[in-house]
Scaffold this motif. Structure first.
Motif, PDB file in Angstrom:
ATOM      1  N   PRO A 106       0.835  -1.195   0.000  1.00  0.00           N
ATOM      2  CA  PRO A 106       0.000   0.000   0.000  1.00  0.00           C
ATOM      3  C   PRO A 106       0.877   1.255   0.000  1.00  0.00           C
ATOM      4  O   PRO A 106       2.018   1.239   0.462  1.00  0.00           O
ATOM      5  CB  PRO A 106      -0.801  -0.101   1.294  1.00  0.00           C
ATOM      6  CG  PRO A 106       0.063  -0.904   2.213  1.00  0.00           C
ATOM      7  CD  PRO A 106       0.845  -1.845   1.331  1.00  0.00           C
ATOM      8  N   SER A 107       0.324   2.336  -0.505  1.00  0.00           N
ATOM      9  CA  SER A 107       1.089   3.582  -0.575  1.00  0.00           C
ATOM     10  C   SER A 107       1.294   4.139   0.834  1.00  0.00           C
ATOM     11  O   SER A 107       0.518   3.868   1.749  1.00  0.00           O
ATOM     12  CB  SER A 107       0.370   4.599  -1.459  1.00  0.00           C
ATOM     13  OG  SER A 107      -0.927   4.829  -0.987  1.00  0.00           O
ATOM     14  N   LYS A 108       2.333   4.931   0.992  1.00  0.00           N
ATOM     15  CA  LYS A 108       2.667   5.479   2.316  1.00  0.00           C
ATOM     16  C   LYS A 108       1.630   6.481   2.804  1.00  0.00           C
ATOM     17  O   LYS A 108       1.334   6.553   3.984  1.00  0.00           O
ATOM     18  CB  LYS A 108       4.048   6.132   2.257  1.00  0.00           C
ATOM     19  CG  LYS A 108       5.171   5.142   2.033  1.00  0.00           C
ATOM     20  CD  LYS A 108       6.513   5.847   1.940  1.00  0.00           C
ATOM     21  CE  LYS A 108       7.627   4.872   1.759  1.00  0.00           C
ATOM     22  NZ  LYS A 108       7.902   4.526   0.392  1.00  0.00           N
ATOM     23  N   LEU A 109       1.093   7.292   1.885  1.00  0.00           N
ATOM     24  CA  LEU A 109       0.106   8.301   2.234  1.00  0.00           C
ATOM     25  C   LEU A 109      -1.162   8.104   1.413  1.00  0.00           C
ATOM     26  O   LEU A 109      -1.093   7.647   0.279  1.00  0.00           O
ATOM     27  CB  LEU A 109       0.654   9.712   1.957  1.00  0.00           C
ATOM     28  CG  LEU A 109       1.885  10.155   2.725  1.00  0.00           C
ATOM     29  CD1 LEU A 109       2.383  11.492   2.191  1.00  0.00           C
ATOM     30  CD2 LEU A 109       1.587  10.255   4.208  1.00  0.00           C
ATOM     31  N   THR A 110      -2.278   8.487   1.979  1.00  0.00           N
ATOM     32  CA  THR A 110      -3.528   8.475   1.224  1.00  0.00           C
ATOM     33  C   THR A 110      -3.595   9.745   0.376  1.00  0.00           C
ATOM     34  O   THR A 110      -2.795  10.673   0.565  1.00  0.00           O
ATOM     35  CB  THR A 110      -4.746   8.441   2.166  1.00  0.00           C
ATOM     36  OG1 THR A 110      -4.771   9.663   2.911  1.00  0.00           O
ATOM     37  CG2 THR A 110      -4.706   7.239   3.101  1.00  0.00           C
ATOM     38  N   LEU A 111      -4.558   9.798  -0.514  1.00  0.00           N
ATOM     39  CA  LEU A 111      -4.741  11.005  -1.318  1.00  0.00           C
ATOM     40  C   LEU A 111      -5.057  12.195  -0.423  1.00  0.00           C
ATOM     41  O   LEU A 111      -4.496  13.275  -0.587  1.00  0.00           O
ATOM     42  CB  LEU A 111      -5.856  10.794  -2.351  1.00  0.00           C
ATOM     43  CG  LEU A 111      -6.224  12.006  -3.198  1.00  0.00           C
ATOM     44  CD1 LEU A 111      -5.018  12.529  -3.964  1.00  0.00           C
ATOM     45  CD2 LEU A 111      -7.365  11.658  -4.139  1.00  0.00           C
ATOM     46  N   LYS A 112      -5.920  11.987   0.544  1.00  0.00           N
ATOM     47  CA  LYS A 112      -6.306  13.070   1.462  1.00  0.00           C
ATOM     48  C   LYS A 112      -5.082  13.599   2.220  1.00  0.00           C
ATOM     49  O   LYS A 112      -4.889  14.816   2.347  1.00  0.00           O
ATOM     50  CB  LYS A 112      -7.369  12.559   2.432  1.00  0.00           C
ATOM     51  CG  LYS A 112      -8.007  13.620   3.268  1.00  0.00           C
ATOM     52  CD  LYS A 112      -9.147  13.026   4.089  1.00  0.00           C
ATOM     53  CE  LYS A 112     -10.081  14.121   4.521  1.00  0.00           C
ATOM     54  NZ  LYS A 112     -11.351  13.622   5.007  1.00  0.00           N
ATOM     55  N   GLN A 113      -4.241  12.711   2.731  1.00  0.00           N
ATOM     56  CA  GLN A 113      -3.028  13.117   3.447  1.00  0.00           C
ATOM     57  C   GLN A 113      -2.059  13.862   2.530  1.00  0.00           C
ATOM     58  O   GLN A 113      -1.465  14.867   2.925  1.00  0.00           O
ATOM     59  CB  GLN A 113      -2.324  11.892   4.045  1.00  0.00           C
ATOM     60  CG  GLN A 113      -3.094  11.217   5.149  1.00  0.00           C
ATOM     61  CD  GLN A 113      -2.495   9.850   5.498  1.00  0.00           C
ATOM     62  OE1 GLN A 113      -1.927   9.164   4.644  1.00  0.00           O
ATOM     63  NE2 GLN A 113      -2.648   9.460   6.763  1.00  0.00           N
ATOM     64  N   SER A 114      -1.917  13.372   1.303  1.00  0.00           N
ATOM     65  CA  SER A 114      -1.008  14.003   0.339  1.00  0.00           C
ATOM     66  C   SER A 114      -1.465  15.411  -0.006  1.00  0.00           C
ATOM     67  O   SER A 114      -0.653  16.336  -0.074  1.00  0.00           O
ATOM     68  CB  SER A 114      -0.921  13.157  -0.936  1.00  0.00           C
ATOM     69  OG  SER A 114      -0.438  11.867  -0.639  1.00  0.00           O
ATOM     70  N   LEU A 115      -2.773  15.585  -0.228  1.00  0.00           N
ATOM     71  CA  LEU A 115      -3.302  16.905  -0.544  1.00  0.00           C
ATOM     72  C   LEU A 115      -3.156  17.851   0.646  1.00  0.00           C
ATOM     73  O   LEU A 115      -2.838  19.031   0.472  1.00  0.00           O
ATOM     74  CB  LEU A 115      -4.763  16.808  -0.986  1.00  0.00           C
ATOM     75  CG  LEU A 115      -5.008  16.083  -2.315  1.00  0.00           C
ATOM     76  CD1 LEU A 115      -6.499  15.889  -2.555  1.00  0.00           C
ATOM     77  CD2 LEU A 115      -4.350  16.808  -3.473  1.00  0.00           C
ATOM     78  N   ALA A 116      -3.356  17.339   1.858  1.00  0.00           N
ATOM     79  CA  ALA A 116      -3.203  18.159   3.062  1.00  0.00           C
ATOM     80  C   ALA A 116      -1.752  18.631   3.220  1.00  0.00           C
ATOM     81  O   ALA A 116      -1.506  19.743   3.697  1.00  0.00           O
ATOM     82  CB  ALA A 116      -3.647  17.385   4.298  1.00  0.00           C
ATOM     83  N   ARG A 117      -0.800  17.822   2.803  1.00  0.00           N
ATOM     84  CA  ARG A 117       0.621  18.188   2.887  1.00  0.00           C
ATOM     85  C   ARG A 117       1.090  18.984   1.663  1.00  0.00           C
ATOM     86  O   ARG A 117       2.267  19.300   1.551  1.00  0.00           O
ATOM     87  CB  ARG A 117       1.473  16.927   3.024  1.00  0.00           C
ATOM     88  CG  ARG A 117       1.254  16.207   4.323  1.00  0.00           C
ATOM     89  CD  ARG A 117       2.141  14.998   4.427  1.00  0.00           C
ATOM     90  NE  ARG A 117       1.846  14.246   5.630  1.00  0.00           N
ATOM     91  CZ  ARG A 117       2.559  13.238   6.069  1.00  0.00           C
ATOM     92  NH1 ARG A 117       3.633  12.843   5.398  1.00  0.00           N
ATOM     93  NH2 ARG A 117       2.225  12.598   7.168  1.00  0.00           N
ATOM     94  N   GLU A 118       0.182  19.212   0.737  1.00  0.00           N
ATOM     95  CA  GLU A 118       0.471  19.933  -0.504  1.00  0.00           C
ATOM     96  C   GLU A 118       1.588  19.271  -1.309  1.00  0.00           C
ATOM     97  O   GLU A 118       2.479  19.929  -1.851  1.00  0.00           O
ATOM     98  CB  GLU A 118       0.778  21.404  -0.226  1.00  0.00           C
ATOM     99  CG  GLU A 118      -0.407  22.146   0.358  1.00  0.00           C
ATOM    100  CD  GLU A 118      -0.159  23.628   0.577  1.00  0.00           C
ATOM    101  OE1 GLU A 118       0.986  24.094   0.401  1.00  0.00           O
ATOM    102  OE2 GLU A 118      -1.129  24.316   0.920  1.00  0.00           O
TER     103      GLU A 118
END
Length: 189
Positions: free
Chosen positions: A54-66
């Motif tokens: 699985p990927s390290k970050l979710t889409l939501k987490q990635s967008l939150a971190r810009e």
């Protein structure tokens, strides 16, 4: 008491039955990139990279971190996805520290009428493989169904990260050492 001849006949029959069984079913365990049979996790089997799923970050987490995001929609039992797995692994190889590379098995997308922009189902177009690149602000800057060329996605990511164009950087060529894996070596111009 068994005679020596009947003992060898039994051994021969058992050996033939065992070999027949083995040859009949030995093809099941062999992976084949050119068919739609399930062979296991395509990133492990065909790209030699189990760290993608699985990927390290979710889409939501990635967008939150810009973070820029590369979404790749796939199926483990799809020949196009199998062939594309190696390219997805290259995205991670070059951009995995600065961008979020998120492979999504389409079977895991929830069945809903609508999705929000921070959900992976929002960008899926009902085709595989599909590659979607989002910039740091979450804007779609690349969206293609089918096996995208590495160079096309690389050009988009180079713009996002303000990197020099490929024509101005040292060119890296693959030196193949087996059917699925290879290594990078600089090429003189």
């Amino acid at each position: 008491m068994l005679t020596t001849l009947s003992y060898f006949k039994r051994i021969l029959i058992i050996a033939l039955c065992t070999l027949t069984f083995w040859f009949s079913y030995s093809g099941i365990s062999q992976a084949d990139i050119d068919n739609d049979r399930y062979d296991g996790n395509i990133f492990v089997v065909y790209a030699g990279n189990g760290s993608l799923v699985p990927s390290k970050l979710t889409l939501k987490q990635s967008l939150a971190r810009e973070l820029p995001v590369v979404l790749v929609y796939y199926l483990d039992d799809n020949s196009d996805s199998k062939q594309y797995a190696f390219i997805v692994s290259r995205y991670q190889e070059f951009y995995g520290r600065a961008a979020s590379i998120i492979p999504i098995n389409i079977d895991t997308i929830p069945q809903k009428e609508t999705f929000q922009p921070d959900e992976v189902g929002y960008y899926y177009k009902q085709g595989i493989p599909q590659t979607v690149v989002l910039d740091q602000q979450g804007k779609v800057v690349f969206d293609e169904v089918g096996q995208s060329r590495f160079e096309d996605v690389d050009d988009v990511l180079r713009k996002i990260f303000d990197l020099v164009p490929r024509s101005e950087s040292v060119e890296l060529k693959r030196k193949t050492f087996n059917q699925f894996n290879s290594e990078l070596v600089p090429q003189a111009k």
